[in-house]
Design a protein around this motif. Structure first.
Motif, PDB file in Angstrom:
ATOM      1  N   ALA A 145       1.174  -1.086   0.112  1.00 50.82           N
ATOM      2  CA  ALA A 145       0.267   0.140   0.413  1.00 50.82           C
ATOM      3  C   ALA A 145       0.883   1.216   0.037  1.00 50.82           C
ATOM      4  N   THR A 146       0.448   2.298  -0.223  1.00 50.92           N
ATOM      5  CA  THR A 146       1.086   3.538  -0.735  1.00 50.92           C
ATOM      6  C   THR A 146       0.187   4.731   0.199  1.00 50.92           C
ATOM      7  N   ASP A 147       0.636   5.897   0.582  1.00 50.61           N
ATOM      8  CA  ASP A 147       0.214   6.906   1.258  1.00 50.61           C
ATOM      9  C   ASP A 147       1.018   7.833   1.304  1.00 50.61           C
ATOM     10  N   TYR A 148       0.780   9.554   1.724  1.00 48.39           N
ATOM     11  CA  TYR A 148       1.463  10.433   1.955  1.00 48.39           C
ATOM     12  C   TYR A 148       1.667  10.059   3.621  1.00 48.39           C
ATOM     13  N   VAL A 149      -0.031  10.101   4.296  1.00 50.54           N
ATOM     14  CA  VAL A 149       0.612  10.164   6.099  1.00 50.54           C
ATOM     15  C   VAL A 149       0.735   8.471   6.077  1.00 50.54           C
ATOM     16  N   PRO A 150       1.610   8.507   7.492  1.00 52.42           N
ATOM     17  CA  PRO A 150       1.134   6.804   8.127  1.00 52.42           C
ATOM     18  C   PRO A 150      -0.246   6.289   8.115  1.00 52.42           C
ATOM     19  N   GLN A 151       0.134   5.147   8.130  1.00 53.42           N
ATOM     20  CA  GLN A 151      -1.642   4.444   8.110  1.00 53.42           C
ATOM     21  C   GLN A 151      -1.854   3.647   9.267  1.00 53.42           C
ATOM     22  N   ASP A 152      -2.488   2.841   9.904  1.00 50.49           N
ATOM     23  CA  ASP A 152      -2.637   2.362  10.793  1.00 50.49           C
ATOM     24  C   ASP A 152      -3.153   1.352  10.944  1.00 50.49           C
ATOM     25  N   THR A 153      -3.209   0.735   9.256  1.00 52.22           N
ATOM     26  CA  THR A 153      -3.757  -0.513   9.009  1.00 52.22           C
ATOM     27  C   THR A 153      -2.727  -1.422   7.254  1.00 52.22           C
ATOM     28  N   ILE A 154      -2.483  -2.752   7.082  1.00 54.47           N
ATOM     29  CA  ILE A 154      -1.920  -3.435   6.319  1.00 54.47           C
ATOM     30  C   ILE A 154      -2.903  -3.632   5.340  1.00 54.47           C
ATOM     31  N   LYS A 155      -2.166  -3.939   3.911  1.00 56.88           N
ATOM     32  CA  LYS A 155      -3.448  -4.660   3.478  1.00 56.88           C
ATOM     33  C   LYS A 155      -3.124  -6.157   3.156  1.00 56.88           C
ATOM     34  N   GLY A 156      -4.119  -6.932   3.362  1.00 56.89           N
ATOM     35  CA  GLY A 156      -4.210  -8.185   3.011  1.00 56.89           C
ATOM     36  C   GLY A 156      -3.411  -9.043   4.264  1.00 56.89           C
ATOM     37  N   GLY A 157      -2.794 -10.390   3.712  1.00 57.53           N
ATOM     38  CA  GLY A 157      -1.630 -11.515   4.163  1.00 57.53           C
ATOM     39  C   GLY A 157      -2.146 -12.203   5.278  1.00 57.53           C
ATOM     40  N   GLU A 158      -1.773 -13.493   5.088  1.00 59.95           N
ATOM     41  CA  GLU A 158      -2.033 -14.548   6.113  1.00 59.95           C
ATOM     42  C   GLU A 158      -1.348 -15.191   6.810  1.00 59.95           C
ATOM     43  N   TRP A 159      -1.100 -15.700   8.263  1.00 57.55           N
ATOM     44  CA  TRP A 159       0.184 -16.134   8.647  1.00 57.55           C
ATOM     45  C   TRP A 159       0.303 -17.863   7.947  1.00 57.55           C
ATOM     46  N   LYS A 160       1.288 -18.006   7.273  1.00 53.11           N
ATOM     47  CA  LYS A 160       1.182 -19.967   7.085  1.00 53.11           C
ATOM     48  C   LYS A 160       2.612 -20.578   7.357  1.00 53.11           C
ATOM     49  N   PHE A 161       2.484 -21.776   8.343  1.00 54.72           N
ATOM     50  CA  PHE A 161       2.869 -22.580   8.162  1.00 54.72           C
ATOM     51  C   PHE A 161       4.758 -22.352   7.255  1.00 54.72           C
TER      52      PHE A 161
END
Length: 647
Positions: A145-161
């Motif tokens: 993800a991109t932005d000019y100001v700090p974000q407090d969430t991230i896009k997607g993602g899943e923990w995997k073994f």
């Protein structure tokens, strides 16, 4: 004013009472199968309804908090030893249960394409696949993800073994590093892959960090100083857009008046321009305003569905039509253009693409079609509305190139995870800054300190890969970049893993990621885990002149792999600053004698100082190559080159 009971009921049912509760949500990293950092207080956070009571159950203990006015909440678990699996339950209006949670060491894997490079692209597959099936290694890839100001969430993602299947799309360097550390330290390892190919270091620095350097002032003052996100800037632009278009952007253009976007437009007086490129270099010098471009195309055989095309960035604005139907518009000279065309608009052959490109000053045109090269080549063109750029009002719009705009990747991908308790960082990047190596000597340490400041966990270990040998042609920019990387070792708790001997001359993405991961692992054992017996690459310590030779001292015992006992890769220079390839041999355990018949009074020596050193054979007993170095401080080819930005 009276209100009917029916209307009141409708408002209440839609949630206008202000008391409707929202479900608890957790920050994206907090999932089943995750790894949390051992031996440190461990924050867990999320959102809920303002004032909602939050209850967390873990390991027979209860932790409570209340969501703030902004709906955010945080609970800090006390430090836990390595172990698990555990279950964590978080309750409010709803309940979220996290299963199979481990405590161990969490490492963030940052950088560009050589860190992003996945296991599936390795040239040789590992024979011992059993090592790849390790439930004590957990993998998480952050969506960019991109932005000019700090974000407090991230896009997607899943923990995997970690398994033979799941590692295929994961960072190869990250996985091999994590596997090496897990096998040698014996605790669970969590790897967060947070990187993007073709990016420069300044994209991964915070707004405050780049503000330290004057070369970023023009960019900072335009896009970062307002303190607004992409969304906020876009909303402001949309509010003022109709008036701006009417007064500045869509006026006095014969192309709009005569509808040049229609397929049946008479193009007998249009000229030809080869794109991509700026039109100032292609027959339209000192021209600001609109230029209309036109190209025909056929659909691929048996094509079905919507057709997507990308013309790259355009300077500054564009509107696109296909077969007379508007398919999109974009504002900003850095933004990539990508438009989808419904199949109802298309025909098998003879489709007409028309793009109105509008330049509001400086260069203009469609200048980079690298990402969709189908559109490179000859276009018909005709100038439309010519403007006076000095009096044209340019609105502020979100305008970011994902492979070049400072801070946007930090704000979208690193800032959201800074509250997370972690063990440290591994980093593989520098290719994108090789033309500005001298500048990198300041930016890279600043980025390290910046990340440590925002994670606020002291001098977290920061381990990085020194660029591999690459590019058989002449040049020293990569050599200078390697020096800039190594200079960061002056910071505490840093470690280096050189790849100077395992690169590929014709491939910027060398396939040997196993050794890179192992060397980072060795650096981790020494820097992060205090294993004093661990050896890393020999490092230049000092030199002294001795007649027609220079004596070079290293900090470790060294040997040569050359069967005749010589050492290759050294060059030597006298007062004329002209370097000549030198002869060298090991005199004592940590000493090399360097000399050349062409330099009678040497004053400086360099080792492996080339983009792609031909033959290197100086190693320590553990098989790790000596770091490239130079003893002079003479100006190089990247001297004075810094980031520059123009609208």
């Amino acid at each position: 004013m009276k209100i009917s009971y029916k209307v009141l009921y409708l408002l209440l049912s839609l949630g206008f009472t202000g008391i409707t509760k929202a479900n608890i949500t957790l920050f994206s990293l907090f999932q089943s199968n995750m790894v949390l950092q051992r031996d440190k207080p461990c924050p867990i956070w999320g959102t809920a309804t303002k004032g909602e009571k939050i209850l967390l159950l873990f390991n027979n203990s209860t932790y409570k908090t209340t969501a703030g006015k902004d709906g955010k909440w945080k609970i800090i678990l006390p430090a836990q030893p390595a172990g698990g699996p555990y279950q964590i339950s978080i309750s409010g209006k709803n309940t979220v249960v996290l299963n199979n949670v481990l405590f161990g060491d969490v490492w963030v894997c940052g950088g560009q394409s050589n860190m992003q490079f996945p296991v599936r692209e390795l040239a040789q597959k590992e024979m011992d696949s059993a090592r790849d099936n390790n439930p004590n290694i957990r993998l998480f890839t952050v969506g960019i993800a991109t932005d000019y100001v700090p974000q407090d969430t991230i896009k997607g993602g899943e923990w995997k073994f970690a398994s033979v299947e799941t590692i295929q799309n994961f960072s190869a360097v990250g996985f091999f590093f994590g596997r090496y550390v897990q096998e040698h330290i014996g605790v669970p390892i969590g790897l967060i892959s947070d990187n993007l190919g073709a990016t420069a270091v300044e994209e991964w620095m915070s707004n405050e960090a780049v503000h330290q350097f004057p070369q970023f002032d023009a960019y900072y003052n335009t896009y970062l100083a307002p303190g607004k996100s992409f969304k906020q800037i876009q909303q402001d632009f949309e509010r003022g857009k109709p008036a701006w278009e009417k007064q500045y952007y869509l006026v006095n253009d014969p192309g709009l008046e005569q509808q040049w976007y229609k397929p049946d437009t008479d193009t007998s007086d249009w000229q030809t321009m080869n794109l991509p490129g700026y039109w100032e270099d292609k027959g339209l010098p000192d021209y600001d305003g609109s230029v209309w471009f036109r190209k025909t195309f056929d659909l691929p055989p048996d094509f079905k569905g919507n057709f997507h095309f990308g013309i790259g960035p355009a300077d500054d604005y564009d509107i696109a039509w296909v077969n007379g139907i508007k398919v999109g518009e974009t504002y900003g000279n850095q933004n990539l253009r990508g438009y989808s065309v419904p199949d109802s608009v298309l025909k098998p052959t003879g489709n007409v693409l028309v793009v109105r490109v509008f330049d509001a000053g400086n260069n203009g045109g469609m200048y980079n079609m690298f990402w969709d090269q189908r559109w490179a080549g000859k276009w018909l063109y005709k100038p439309g509305e010519k403007i006076n750029a000095a009096s044209f009002k340019k609105p502020l719009v979100p305008n970011a190139y994902i492979f070049g705009s400072p801070t946007i990747l930090y704000n979208g991908n690193i800032a959201p995870i800074t509250p997370l308790a972690i063990k440290g960082f591994i980093w593989y990047q520098g290719e994108g800054n090789s033309s500005r190596a001298e500048e990198y000597k300041q930016l890279f340490p600043a980025m390290i300190q910046d990340w440590r400041k925002h994670f606020n966990q002291g001098d977290l270990p920061f381990l990085f890969v020194q660029l591999a040998n690459y590019n058989a042609g002449p040049g020293e920019d990569w050599a200078a970049l390697r020096e800039a990387q190594a200079s960061a070792l002056a910071l505490p708790n840093t470690g280096i893993a050189t790849a100077i001997d395992i690169g590929e001359a014709n491939d910027i993405h060398p396939k040997n990621k196993q050794d890179v991961g192992k060397r980072l692992g060795l650096a981790a054992l020494k820097v992060a885990y205090g294993k004093d017996t661990t050896h890393v690459s020999p490092v230049y310590k000092s030199m002294e002149k001795s007649g027609d030779s220079i004596i070079v001292y290293f900090d470790d015992t060294i040997l040569t792999k050359d069967k005749y006992g010589y050492v290759h890769g050294f060059s030597i220079a006298g007062a004329d600053s002209v370097f000549h390839w030198a002869k060298a041999y090991i005199r004592n355990d940590n000493t090399v004698v360097v000399y050349s018949d062409k330099v009678k009074t040497p004053i400086a020596v360099r080792y492996a100082w080339a983009n792609n050193p031909d033959e290197l054979d100086l190693y320590n007993k553990e098989g790790l190559p000596a770091l490239p170095f130079r003893t002079d401080d003479w100006k190089g080819i990247t001297s004075g080159k810094t980031f520059s930005y123009t609208e």
